[in-house]
Scaffold this motif. Structure first.
Motif, PDB file in Angstrom:
ATOM      1  N   ASN A  83       3.547   7.881  -5.354  1.00  0.00           N
ATOM      2  CA  ASN A  83       2.234   8.050  -4.729  1.00  0.00           C
ATOM      3  C   ASN A  83       2.074   7.216  -3.462  1.00  0.00           C
ATOM      4  O   ASN A  83       1.270   7.551  -2.588  1.00  0.00           O
ATOM      5  CB  ASN A  83       1.122   7.690  -5.721  1.00  0.00           C
ATOM      6  N   ASP A  84       2.832   6.134  -3.363  1.00  0.00           N
ATOM      7  CA  ASP A  84       2.739   5.296  -2.165  1.00  0.00           C
ATOM      8  C   ASP A  84       3.201   6.055  -0.928  1.00  0.00           C
ATOM      9  O   ASP A  84       2.606   5.944   0.150  1.00  0.00           O
ATOM     10  CB  ASP A  84       3.565   4.025  -2.341  1.00  0.00           C
ATOM     11  N   ARG A  85       4.270   6.819  -1.065  1.00  0.00           N
ATOM     12  CA  ARG A  85       4.755   7.607   0.071  1.00  0.00           C
ATOM     13  C   ARG A  85       3.736   8.670   0.463  1.00  0.00           C
ATOM     14  O   ARG A  85       3.499   8.904   1.646  1.00  0.00           O
ATOM     15  CB  ARG A  85       6.102   8.252  -0.265  1.00  0.00           C
ATOM     16  N   LEU A  86       3.121   9.283  -0.531  1.00  0.00           N
ATOM     17  CA  LEU A  86       2.090  10.284  -0.252  1.00  0.00           C
ATOM     18  C   LEU A  86       0.869   9.632   0.390  1.00  0.00           C
ATOM     19  O   LEU A  86       0.240  10.208   1.287  1.00  0.00           O
ATOM     20  CB  LEU A  86       1.693  10.994  -1.557  1.00  0.00           C
ATOM     21  N   TRP A  87       0.535   8.426  -0.058  1.00  0.00           N
ATOM     22  CA  TRP A  87      -0.606   7.690   0.499  1.00  0.00           C
ATOM     23  C   TRP A  87      -0.368   7.375   1.974  1.00  0.00           C
ATOM     24  O   TRP A  87      -1.289   7.490   2.792  1.00  0.00           O
ATOM     25  CB  TRP A  87      -0.796   6.402  -0.292  1.00  0.00           C
ATOM     26  N   LEU A  88       0.857   6.979   2.309  1.00  0.00           N
ATOM     27  CA  LEU A  88       1.176   6.642   3.695  1.00  0.00           C
ATOM     28  C   LEU A  88       1.021   7.847   4.619  1.00  0.00           C
ATOM     29  O   LEU A  88       0.669   7.698   5.795  1.00  0.00           O
ATOM     30  CB  LEU A  88       2.595   6.079   3.791  1.00  0.00           C
ATOM     31  N   PRO A 103      -3.941  10.241  -2.449  1.00  0.00           N
ATOM     32  CA  PRO A 103      -3.283   9.991  -3.741  1.00  0.00           C
ATOM     33  C   PRO A 103      -3.700   8.666  -4.360  1.00  0.00           C
ATOM     34  O   PRO A 103      -3.863   7.661  -3.663  1.00  0.00           O
ATOM     35  CB  PRO A 103      -1.796   9.993  -3.384  1.00  0.00           C
ATOM     36  N   ALA A 104      -3.873   8.676  -5.676  1.00  0.00           N
ATOM     37  CA  ALA A 104      -4.251   7.454  -6.395  1.00  0.00           C
ATOM     38  C   ALA A 104      -3.120   6.435  -6.316  1.00  0.00           C
ATOM     39  O   ALA A 104      -1.940   6.789  -6.381  1.00  0.00           O
ATOM     40  CB  ALA A 104      -4.570   7.794  -7.849  1.00  0.00           C
ATOM     41  N   ILE A 105      -3.484   5.172  -6.204  1.00  0.00           N
ATOM     42  CA  ILE A 105      -2.494   4.103  -6.113  1.00  0.00           C
ATOM     43  C   ILE A 105      -2.776   3.033  -7.153  1.00  0.00           C
ATOM     44  O   ILE A 105      -3.821   3.032  -7.798  1.00  0.00           O
ATOM     45  CB  ILE A 105      -2.469   3.471  -4.704  1.00  0.00           C
ATOM     46  N   GLY A 106      -1.814   2.109  -7.296  1.00  0.00           N
ATOM     47  CA  GLY A 106      -1.930   1.062  -8.297  1.00  0.00           C
ATOM     48  C   GLY A 106      -2.733  -0.136  -7.809  1.00  0.00           C
ATOM     49  O   GLY A 106      -3.623  -0.005  -6.976  1.00  0.00           O
ATOM     50  N   LYS A 107      -2.403  -1.313  -8.321  1.00  0.00           N
ATOM     51  CA  LYS A 107      -3.178  -2.511  -8.006  1.00  0.00           C
ATOM     52  C   LYS A 107      -3.143  -2.830  -6.521  1.00  0.00           C
ATOM     53  O   LYS A 107      -4.101  -3.400  -5.982  1.00  0.00           O
ATOM     54  CB  LYS A 107      -2.640  -3.699  -8.807  1.00  0.00           C
ATOM     55  N   TYR A 108      -2.049  -2.466  -5.843  1.00  0.00           N
ATOM     56  CA  TYR A 108      -1.937  -2.719  -4.409  1.00  0.00           C
ATOM     57  C   TYR A 108      -1.556  -1.444  -3.683  1.00  0.00           C
ATOM     58  O   TYR A 108      -0.733  -0.661  -4.181  1.00  0.00           O
ATOM     59  CB  TYR A 108      -0.915  -3.816  -4.134  1.00  0.00           C
ATOM     60  N   ASN A 109      -2.139  -1.250  -2.499  1.00  0.00           N
ATOM     61  CA  ASN A 109      -1.781  -0.074  -1.721  1.00  0.00           C
ATOM     62  C   ASN A 109      -0.482  -0.333  -0.961  1.00  0.00           C
ATOM     63  O   ASN A 109      -0.011  -1.476  -0.889  1.00  0.00           O
ATOM     64  CB  ASN A 109      -2.931   0.327  -0.784  1.00  0.00           C
ATOM     65  N   PRO A 110       0.123   0.715  -0.382  1.00  0.00           N
ATOM     66  CA  PRO A 110       1.409   0.525   0.295  1.00  0.00           C
ATOM     67  C   PRO A 110       1.363  -0.490   1.427  1.00  0.00           C
ATOM     68  O   PRO A 110       2.348  -1.202   1.662  1.00  0.00           O
ATOM     69  CB  PRO A 110       1.727   1.928   0.821  1.00  0.00           C
TER      70      PRO A 110
END
Length: 217
Positions: A83-88, A103-110
């Motif tokens: 999801n980090d790649r999609l977020w970027l 896209p949903a991400i975890g505790k820290y974003n990319p």
């Protein structure tokens, strides 16, 4: 109105973070005083040139040790996921504070993860290059060429670290709620779901500590 909040950082984690911040500024200011004659006036903050030269490496070592404490606690949360790649790819809307459909991400974003690994790399370079040029204890074990390269790497890593911290401070202020999370430790469910949905799902499903907050509205 009764509102429930989610614990994002414990008291120990917050204390560790702010101690790193304090020693970063001390090491940065003393390092700048030694970096260029135009900035030598900063040495007066530490009792003059000789004391600045003595204290700077010790403050740097303390900063690294404290930062290592943060690394041990947070490195797993900073591994990259799909999801980090999609977020970027959708970073444009994120910069405009339009996170719907991102896209949903975890505790820290990319961006935070990139910053984390950049800080770790810079800290390691500063530590090892600093040991090479630490005249009182270690520099006599290295040749002049190694010392010159170490001084160059130390300066470059220090510059990148300072710029990264500036970005870190700006981002913390820009995303409302980030600074308060590192001061009192708690975030609202709405904040967690908006900015870190995967982490929000994880902590609510695992029933991590929450507390009621009374607000009048």
């Amino acid at each position: 109105m009764i509102r429930r909040q989610i614990l994002r950082y414990t008291a120990n984690q917050r204390t560790n973070h702010w101690l790193v911040a304090i020693f970063f500024f001390l090491a940065a200011l003393s390092g700048l005083a030694l970096f260029h004659p135009a900035l030598f006036w900063l040495s007066h903050l530490f009792g003059g040139g000789p004391w600045t030269r003595i204290l700077h490496p010790f403050m740097g070592v303390v900063m690294f040790v404290l930062f290592l404490g943060l690394v041990l606690q947070f490195f797993r949360a900073n591994f990259f996921i799909t999801n980090d790649r999609l977020w970027l790819r959708r970073v444009g809307p994120v910069m405009r504070n339009e996170e719907e459909g991102v896209p949903a991400i975890g505790k820290y974003n990319p961006g935070q993860k990139l910053l984390f690994w950049t800080l770790l790399l810079c800290m390691l370079v500063l530590l090892f290059s600093g040991l090479v040029i630490w005249r009182a204890y270690f520099s006599q074990y290295f040749g002049i060429t190694a010392i010159r390269w170490a001084m160059l790497l130390h300066a470059v890593a220090g510059l990148i670290l300072v710029l990264s911290i500036i970005v870190h401070i700006y981002a913390g202020i820009w995303i409302k709620g980030s600074v308060s999370a590192m001061t009192h430790g708690w975030v609202s469910r709405a904040w967690a779901k908006k900015h870190h949905e995967l982490w929000y799902r994880e902590v609510t499903r695992d029933e991590h500590p929450e507390r009621p907050v009374n607000r009048k509205g």
